[in-house]
Design an enzyme around this catalytic site. Structure first.
Site, short mmCIF file in Angstrom:
data_model
loop_
_atom_site.label_atom_id
_atom_site.label_comp_id
_atom_site.label_asym_id
_atom_site.label_seq_id
_atom_site.Cartn_x
_atom_site.Cartn_y
_atom_site.Cartn_z
N SER A 119 0.83 -1.20 0.00
CA SER A 119 0.00 0.00 0.00
C SER A 119 0.87 1.25 0.00
O SER A 119 0.35 2.35 -0.06
CB SER A 119 -0.92 -0.01 1.22
OG SER A 119 -0.20 -0.33 2.38
N HIS A 140 -2.36 -2.84 -6.48
CA HIS A 140 -2.86 -2.47 -5.15
C HIS A 140 -4.38 -2.63 -5.10
O HIS A 140 -5.11 -1.84 -5.69
CB HIS A 140 -2.44 -1.03 -4.83
CG HIS A 140 -2.79 -0.61 -3.44
ND1 HIS A 140 -3.08 0.69 -3.11
CD2 HIS A 140 -2.92 -1.33 -2.30
CE1 HIS A 140 -3.37 0.74 -1.82
NE2 HIS A 140 -3.29 -0.47 -1.31
N GLU A 152 -5.18 -0.17 -8.14
CA GLU A 152 -4.17 0.77 -8.60
C GLU A 152 -3.03 -0.05 -9.22
O GLU A 152 -2.54 -0.98 -8.58
CB GLU A 152 -3.60 1.60 -7.44
CG GLU A 152 -4.54 2.69 -6.93
CD GLU A 152 -3.93 3.50 -5.77
OE1 GLU A 152 -4.07 4.72 -5.79
OE2 GLU A 152 -3.33 2.90 -4.86
N ASN A 190 -4.17 6.00 -0.95
CA ASN A 190 -3.67 6.11 0.42
C ASN A 190 -3.07 7.49 0.72
O ASN A 190 -3.08 7.94 1.86
CB ASN A 190 -2.64 5.02 0.72
CG ASN A 190 -3.34 3.69 0.95
OD1 ASN A 190 -4.53 3.65 1.21
ND2 ASN A 190 -2.60 2.61 0.84
N1 3HC Z 1 -17.07 -10.44 1.21
C1 3HC Z 1 -18.18 -10.43 0.45
N2 3HC Z 1 -19.10 -9.45 0.49
C2 3HC Z 1 -18.91 -8.44 1.37
C3 3HC Z 1 -17.77 -8.39 2.20
C4 3HC Z 1 -16.82 -9.45 2.11
N3 3HC Z 1 -15.72 -9.48 2.84
N4 3HC Z 1 -17.85 -7.26 2.96
C5 3HC Z 1 -18.98 -6.64 2.61
N5 3HC Z 1 -19.63 -7.35 1.65
C6 3HC Z 1 -20.85 -6.98 0.97
C7 3HC Z 1 -22.06 -7.23 1.81
O1 3HC Z 1 -22.53 -8.56 1.69
C8 3HC Z 1 -23.05 -6.22 1.25
O2 3HC Z 1 -23.64 -6.70 0.05
P1 3HC Z 1 -25.02 -6.07 -0.55
O3 3HC Z 1 -24.69 -4.69 -1.03
O4 3HC Z 1 -25.41 -6.98 -1.65
O5 3HC Z 1 -25.99 -6.06 0.60
C9 3HC Z 1 -22.17 -5.05 0.90
O6 3HC Z 1 -20.84 -5.57 0.75
C10 3HC Z 1 -22.20 -4.00 1.98
O7 3HC Z 1 -21.85 -4.59 3.22
P2 3HC Z 1 -22.65 -4.38 4.59
O8 3HC Z 1 -24.09 -4.14 4.31
O9 3HC Z 1 -22.27 -5.48 5.52
O10 3HC Z 1 -21.99 -3.10 5.28
P3 3HC Z 1 -21.71 -1.69 4.66
O11 3HC Z 1 -22.83 -1.22 3.84
O12 3HC Z 1 -21.20 -0.86 5.78
O13 3HC Z 1 -20.51 -1.96 3.67
C11 3HC Z 1 -18.21 -1.83 3.26
C12 3HC Z 1 -19.30 -2.47 4.10
C13 3HC Z 1 -18.29 -2.37 1.83
C14 3HC Z 1 -16.88 -2.26 3.88
C15 3HC Z 1 -18.41 -0.30 3.28
O14 3HC Z 1 -18.47 0.13 4.59
C16 3HC Z 1 -17.32 0.45 2.56
O15 3HC Z 1 -17.31 0.55 1.35
N6 3HC Z 1 -16.38 1.01 3.33
C17 3HC Z 1 -15.25 1.72 2.80
C18 3HC Z 1 -14.22 0.73 2.41
C19 3HC Z 1 -12.95 1.39 1.96
O16 3HC Z 1 -12.81 2.60 1.89
N7 3HC Z 1 -11.97 0.54 1.66
C20 3HC Z 1 -10.66 1.01 1.26
C21 3HC Z 1 -9.75 0.87 2.40
S1 3HC Z 1 -8.15 1.45 1.96
C22 3HC Z 1 -7.37 0.11 1.46
O17 3HC Z 1 -7.87 -0.99 1.44
C23 3HC Z 1 -5.98 0.32 0.99
C24 3HC Z 1 -4.97 -0.25 1.94
O18 3HC Z 1 -3.74 -0.22 1.28
C25 3HC Z 1 -4.83 0.54 3.22
#
Ligand code: 3HC
Length: 282
Positions: A119, A140, A152, A190
């Site tokens: 990352s 990424h 990315e 990031n």
């Molecule tokens: N596997 C499969 N499906 C998943 C899942 C997983 N691990 N996690 C979530 N889902 C699905 C759920 O089943 C749900 O499906 P639906 O839309 O059909 O109902 C959908 O995703 C939404 O999940 P939830 O209803 O449980 O909960 P939320 O609506 O809060 O969504 C989230 C969860 C998708 C994590 C949302 O909160 C989100 O998008 N958060 C931001 C995530 C983000 O910014 N990620 C980037 C992080 S930075 C990074 O990764 C870089 C690293 O280098 C630091």
């Protein structure tokens, strides 16, 4: 060229998510880690994520079983020898990644591409740890991999066009949208996202508002799907800290200094969801 088999190094959050994405897309996956226990945790996470997709009617039970059957766990890095692409998703730590890259260079097929899910670490630097720097690239992915649409693609100074094309095709194969980014600390996402999370930790430490209130404010006031502190718990506080340290050292700019509370929580072992406690309890 149709991708048949890939290797993934690391069965943690990102490694198991990446393995799952390729297995669902019909690619054989060799997922490696240093011991049996992390491999088992990674496989359990994949099974539960696939089950979630089955319950939402996004995947059939038969496709779930087929995807699981495409993933083979291994504790020996040499298991990646027949893979056309190896994606390294080990812990975010430079000496460790340099060591893994040198080993992968020795063990992977001579024409295989070695990608890293880092990352924040310089792709040019990791590429230079190998005898095939033109076949090294950053891929990424974002957490949770099953849901997040972006990859990315980061070229090191040495990365060839052929390598870029293979990584781009691989990202599209798993249904992700690739965005090409220059090699620079934190790349794009990031560079923007982690300072915002770090600022939320400063705000919490200053008593500006509680963790719940800070998150509520950003959800309702900026339309974020989850608040910055819950997101930090999802990403891992150790990963957030590693990114901030790379930004701070890379740009030598005090605006990237890690929040002392973030440092202390990592020291305490409060790493977020994966340890059951971060800014919130799980
Ligand atoms: N596997 C499969 N499906 C998943 C899942 C997983 N691990 N996690 C979530 N889902 C699905 C759920 O089943 C749900 O499906 P639906 O839309 O059909 O109902 C959908 O995703 C939404 O999940 P939830 O209803 O449980 O909960 P939320 O609506 O809060 O969504 C989230 C969860 C998708 C994590 C949302 O909160 C989100 O998008 N958060 C931001 C995530 C983000 O910014 N990620 C980037 C992080 S930075 C990074 O990764 C870089 C690293 O280098 C630091």
């Amino acid at each position: 060229m149709e991708l048949k088999r890939i290797g993934v190094v690391g069965a943690g959050t990102m490694g198991n998510g990446i393995s799952q994405a390729f297995a669902v897309a019909g690619v054989e996956v060799v997922m490696t880690d240093v011991a049996q226990a992390p491999l088992e945790r990674g496989s359990a996470a994949i099974a539960s994520s696939l089950e979630r997709l089955v319950k939402k009617d996004k995947l059939s039970a038969a496709d779930k079983a087929a995807a699981l059957a495409r993933i083979r766990g291994a504790t020996d890095l040499a298991a990646v020898k027949d893979c056309e692409l190896v994606i390294e998703a080990a812990t975010e730590n430079l000496p460790l990644k340099l060591k893994v890259f040198a080993e992968l260079d020795r063990l992977a097929a001579p024409n295989a591409v070695i990608a890293t899910n880092t990352s924040s670490i310089s792709i040019s630097r990791l590429a230079a740890a190998t005898q095939r720097p033109e076949r090294v690239i950053g891929m990424h992915f974002f957490n949770p991999v099953a849901v997040m649409a972006l990859v990315e693609l980061i070229r090191g100074l040495q990365t060839s066009q052929e390598t870029y094309a293979l990584a781009e095709a691989a990202a599209r194969r798993v249904g992700k949208t690739p965005v090409q980014v220059r090699n620079s600390p934190g790349f794009v996402v990031n560079r923007l996202l982690c300072p915002m999370i770090n600022e939320a930790v400063f705000a919490l430490a200053e008593g500006l508002a509680s963790a719940g209130e800070i998150d509520e404010a950003m959800k309702l006031g900026a339309n974020h799907p989850i608040g910055p502190l819950a997101l930090c718990d999802l990403i891992g506080l150790d990963v957030e800290l590693a990114v901030m340290q790379v930004l701070f050292e890379g740009f030598k700019d005090s605006k990237y200094r890690p929040a002392p509370l973030l440092v202390e929580m990592v020291e305490a072992g409060f790493l977020g969801r994966k340890t059951g406690r971060g800014f919130f309890k799980y």
